[in-house]
Each structure stands twice: as C-alpha cells, then as structure tokens.
Design an enzyme around this catalytic site. Structure first.
Site, PDB file in Angstrom:
ATOM      1  N   HIS A 141      48.739  -9.308 114.276  1.00  0.00           N
ATOM      2  CA  HIS A 141      49.599  -8.771 113.217  1.00  0.00           C
ATOM      3  C   HIS A 141      50.579  -9.801 112.661  1.00  0.00           C
ATOM      4  O   HIS A 141      51.207  -9.548 111.627  1.00  0.00           O
ATOM      5  CB  HIS A 141      50.412  -7.583 113.740  1.00  0.00           C
ATOM      6  CG  HIS A 141      49.597  -6.426 114.200  1.00  0.00           C
ATOM      7  ND1 HIS A 141      48.665  -5.810 113.397  1.00  0.00           N
ATOM      8  CD2 HIS A 141      49.573  -5.757 115.393  1.00  0.00           C
ATOM      9  CE1 HIS A 141      48.099  -4.810 114.073  1.00  0.00           C
ATOM     10  NE2 HIS A 141      48.637  -4.770 115.280  1.00  0.00           N
ATOM     11  N   GLY A 175      54.434  -6.005 114.320  1.00  0.00           N
ATOM     12  CA  GLY A 175      53.594  -5.348 115.308  1.00  0.00           C
ATOM     13  C   GLY A 175      53.571  -6.022 116.666  1.00  0.00           C
ATOM     14  O   GLY A 175      52.505  -6.187 117.260  1.00  0.00           O
ATOM     15  N   ASP A 186      40.322  -4.090 118.514  1.00  0.00           N
ATOM     16  CA  ASP A 186      41.594  -3.488 118.895  1.00  0.00           C
ATOM     17  C   ASP A 186      41.724  -2.112 118.234  1.00  0.00           C
ATOM     18  O   ASP A 186      41.134  -1.854 117.191  1.00  0.00           O
ATOM     19  CB  ASP A 186      42.716  -4.422 118.409  1.00  0.00           C
ATOM     20  CG  ASP A 186      44.075  -4.141 119.002  1.00  0.00           C
ATOM     21  OD1 ASP A 186      44.685  -3.138 118.590  1.00  0.00           O
ATOM     22  OD2 ASP A 186      44.541  -4.916 119.850  1.00  0.00           O
ATOM     23  N   HIS A 198      44.216  -1.146 116.667  1.00  0.00           N
ATOM     24  CA  HIS A 198      44.995  -1.337 115.452  1.00  0.00           C
ATOM     25  C   HIS A 198      44.302  -2.345 114.527  1.00  0.00           C
ATOM     26  O   HIS A 198      43.699  -3.305 114.994  1.00  0.00           O
ATOM     27  CB  HIS A 198      46.400  -1.826 115.791  1.00  0.00           C
ATOM     28  CG  HIS A 198      47.167  -0.881 116.674  1.00  0.00           C
ATOM     29  ND1 HIS A 198      46.977  -0.841 118.046  1.00  0.00           N
ATOM     30  CD2 HIS A 198      48.101   0.045 116.386  1.00  0.00           C
ATOM     31  CE1 HIS A 198      47.773   0.085 118.558  1.00  0.00           C
ATOM     32  NE2 HIS A 198      48.458   0.636 117.573  1.00  0.00           N
ATOM     33  N   ASP A 246      43.439  -1.394 123.908  1.00  0.00           N
ATOM     34  CA  ASP A 246      44.197  -0.165 123.689  1.00  0.00           C
ATOM     35  C   ASP A 246      43.311   0.968 123.192  1.00  0.00           C
ATOM     36  O   ASP A 246      43.803   2.055 122.885  1.00  0.00           O
ATOM     37  CB  ASP A 246      45.363  -0.407 122.726  1.00  0.00           C
ATOM     38  CG  ASP A 246      44.994  -1.225 121.499  1.00  0.00           C
ATOM     39  OD1 ASP A 246      43.809  -1.577 121.348  1.00  0.00           O
ATOM     40  OD2 ASP A 246      45.905  -1.531 120.700  1.00  0.00           O
ATOM     41  N   TYR A 281      48.161  -1.268 126.657  1.00  0.00           N
ATOM     42  CA  TYR A 281      49.495  -0.858 127.072  1.00  0.00           C
ATOM     43  C   TYR A 281      49.473  -0.019 128.341  1.00  0.00           C
ATOM     44  O   TYR A 281      50.477   0.572 128.713  1.00  0.00           O
ATOM     45  CB  TYR A 281      50.188  -0.131 125.906  1.00  0.00           C
ATOM     46  CG  TYR A 281      50.150  -1.005 124.680  1.00  0.00           C
ATOM     47  CD1 TYR A 281      51.026  -2.072 124.534  1.00  0.00           C
ATOM     48  CD2 TYR A 281      49.168  -0.841 123.706  1.00  0.00           C
ATOM     49  CE1 TYR A 281      50.957  -2.924 123.448  1.00  0.00           C
ATOM     50  CE2 TYR A 281      49.086  -1.685 122.614  1.00  0.00           C
ATOM     51  CZ  TYR A 281      49.987  -2.729 122.485  1.00  0.00           C
ATOM     52  OH  TYR A 281      49.903  -3.583 121.408  1.00  0.00           O
TER      53      TYR A 281
END
Length: 382
Positions: A145, A153, A181, A183, A264, A303
């Site tokens: 990001h 991010g 990912d 995201h 994630d 995470y």
C-alpha cells in the site's frame, strides 16, 4: 501437490531457494492496540530454524535500504520525514497530515524508518540475488500500500515496487506481480499502471479497505483485478489458480514473478471475511514459482500470529519441495505455544494450531460470482 501435466518448470533449479529476514522484526511493534502488535517474521524465522529447514547458506540477513535506494520510487522529502519521525519520535502536525505519518493506522514507533527500510533493502537485495535465476522468500516484504509520497495501510515504504524496479534496472522487461492478499495491492498498481514491462494482478476481498481494484480497473492497461466476495474457500482459490493465474502467466511469459502472499485470507484472520486454509496458498506459491526462472516470494497482510507462523513457514517448505510433516516436532510446537495474542481469537486457540503446520483443506462450492468474474477477467487477455 499436483498440477496439470502441461505446467512447465522454468525455475533455475541449480540455485537453491534462499530466505531473507532480519532481527529488527523481533520485538518491534506498531503499538499494543495495533493489528501489527503481534510477532510475525520472527516466528517464521524461529519455525524454519526449529524444523532444520535453513542453514548459513540459505538464510540471509537483509540490509537497511539507503535513502538513495528508497528514492528510486519515494520522494526524498517523504523519506527524510520518516527518518525524522524515527529520530524525534514525533513530527509537526502539518508533516503528519502531509505524509500520513502518525495517522490512520500508520503510527510513529521506535523503528518507523529502520523496519520498513530493512524490508525495502531486502527486496532490493533479493532482486539482485536472483539476477541469474532462483527463488527468494522474503516474509517481511509485501508492503503493497505504500505510496510515493506518503504512508498508507500500515505501509511506509513500498518494498514490492522497489524490488520490481531493481529487477527492471538489471535489464528485465517482463515482470509479473501477483498479489493474493485480502486487500487490493493499490500501491504497486499505481506505480506500474502504464509501464508495459510490469503486469500487476491482484485478487482481493471486494469490500475491504482501500476499496479499490474493481474488476474493470485495468489502470492504463497493465493491471488486472479480481475482487472476490467474502467467504472464499480453498476450492475457489484452486479454481482461480488453474483457470486464471497459471494461464495468465503462461501467456505473459514473465522473466520474473513477484508474488505477494499475504495470509490475511485465512479463516482465522480477524481483518478479512475469507475462509481459506493455508494449503491453497501453498498451492499458489508452488505453481507460480515454477512459471519463471526468477521468483521473489513476499509476505504481506496477516494478523493472526498462528496463521502467519504456520502459513509462511509452509511457504518456505513449498519453494524447497519439503514435505510438510503431519505433526510438528516439540521444538516447533513450543514456539507456537508461547505466543501471546490479546485478540479474542487468541484466548483459546484450537489445539491443532500448536501441533500441525497444514490446515485441513477448507473446500466448498465454487460460487457463480467467482466463475463469472474469472471468465470476465480472461476476456481482458494480457
């Protein structure tokens, strides 16, 4: 793992895979309430050592990127601001707002320059090491990001971009960036949107921050985006791999593949609604790293410390062709048992998170929306 019999193996097999990491990640934290308060890279390093999977030839320490190296992509005044933030542990309000430092999940913390600069230096080093071929696993990388002139991010410097620039500077002109990912890999897409040497591909959860990367976003022609609704399972990941990612790579014929494998998307991760197990992520890694003579395998989001430690340790095993044992040795189990994670999902971890590396296959139906979007994306070609 099995793949179609037509899948070539273009790896430079005479060069053994190498891992790049550093001790700066051990004990470094974004702060007690931040999603990156958890240990991640240090757990992976400890796990692969406990398993006997690395030695002094295959485990390398990454360097801190210099300001000159960082400004291959980032603005000098931004780099200097990050350095000032580490030195003073504070910035004037106008600088915080201008550069996104100390704001929006990008805290000022003790290693705010050295930690991301080490990730960046490691990606640059990795690109140099694979000039003649090979595979590098850099689990601290994947900060996709980061923008040219501001943090975004949780990402301060964009190490995938800097690694890709290093590959291009070595003379390559066909680099495939694949991002799985949860995201959207927005920073990398922005950097190479109109660069015909780099094709960026992002598969991400459609409703997550930064809420970019729509399927019709081809960013000047050199981006492909596959947003997936929450609830993605391992069979759907396998479908995307075999029905899209492999064919795209075979058509593009990359000289190098940079793979951002944020985990994630795992079912236990608190920041997405995807339902993957780690075996489907390993399948993507195993397939994609066969399709070019050079591969840089990065980390990214993740995470849950248990999910990260188990998934990325298995990534290293995958690129080395190491068979995953059904039960972990006690030395590796003990690394997982001493993890302290204050999140509600960390209070009573399932026992198998301590004793095994591989998740059970978390399969399911391949939803019509996934099939339709893959079909639509194939229509864009390369």
């Amino acid at each position: 793992m099995t793949f179609p019999h037509t899948l070539p193996d273009l790896r430079a097999s005479q060069i053994p895979p190498r891992m790049i990491a550093a001790e700066i990640y051990r004990g470094s934290s974004y702060g007690p309430k931040h999603p990156l308060a958890i240990p991640r890279v240090s757990l992976v390093v400890d796990m692969v050592h406990a398993m006997g999977w690395v030695d002094e030839n295959t485990y390398l320490t990454g360097p801190v990127a210099t300001p000159e190296q960082l400004t291959r992509f980032h603005d000098l005044d931004y780099v200097e601001a990050v350095m000032q933030a580490e030195r003073d542990q504070a910035l004037p309000e106008d600088m915080m707002n201008r550069f996104g430092l100390g704001k929006n999940g990008n805290p000022i913390y003790p290693e705010i320059f050295r930690r991301p600069a080490t990730a960046a230096g490691s990606s640059i080093m990795a690109a140099q090491l694979i000039a003649d071929g090979g595979v590098i696993h850099h689990p601290a990388g994947g900060t996709h990001h980061g923008l040219r002139n501001r943090a975004s991010g949780f990402c301060y410097f964009n190490d995938p971009v800097l690694g890709i620039y290093a590959l291009l500077d070595s003379g390559l002109d066909r680099v495939l960036y694949v991002d799985i990912d949860a995201h959207h890999g927005d920073g990398v897409q922005i950097a190479f949107a109109e660069d015909e040497r780099v094709l960026t591909v992002s598969m991400h959860q459609e409703d997550l921050w930064p809420k970019t990367g729509a399927i019709d976003d081809i960013a000047g022609g050199m981006a492909r985006n596959l947003p997936i609704p929450g609830g993605m399972n391992d069979d759907e990941m396998r479908y995307v791999l075999h029905e899209y990612l492999i064919n795209l790579a075979l058509s593009f014929v990359p000289q190098a593949i940079v793979l951002q494998c944020g985990c994630d998307t795992l079912a236990e991760d608190p920041l997405s609604r995807q339902l993957l197990g780690n075996q489907s992520i390993w399948e993507v890694v195993g397939a994609m790293t066969r399709l070019a003579p050079r591969s840089l395998v990065l980390g990214g989001g993740g995470y849950s410390p248990y999910g990260v430690a188990r998934c990325w340790s298995g990534v290293w095993a995958t690129v080395n062709g190491i068979e995953i044992p059904p039960v972990l040795p006690i030395t590796a189990e003990n690394i997982l048992r001493v993890i302290k994670w204050s999140h509600s999902r960390g209070r009573q971890p399932a026992s198998e998170l301590f004793t095994t590396l591989a998740d059970p296959w978390r399969g399911g139906a391949i939803r019509d929306v996934v099939r339709e979007r893959v079909k639509r994306l194939r229509g864009y070609g390369v």
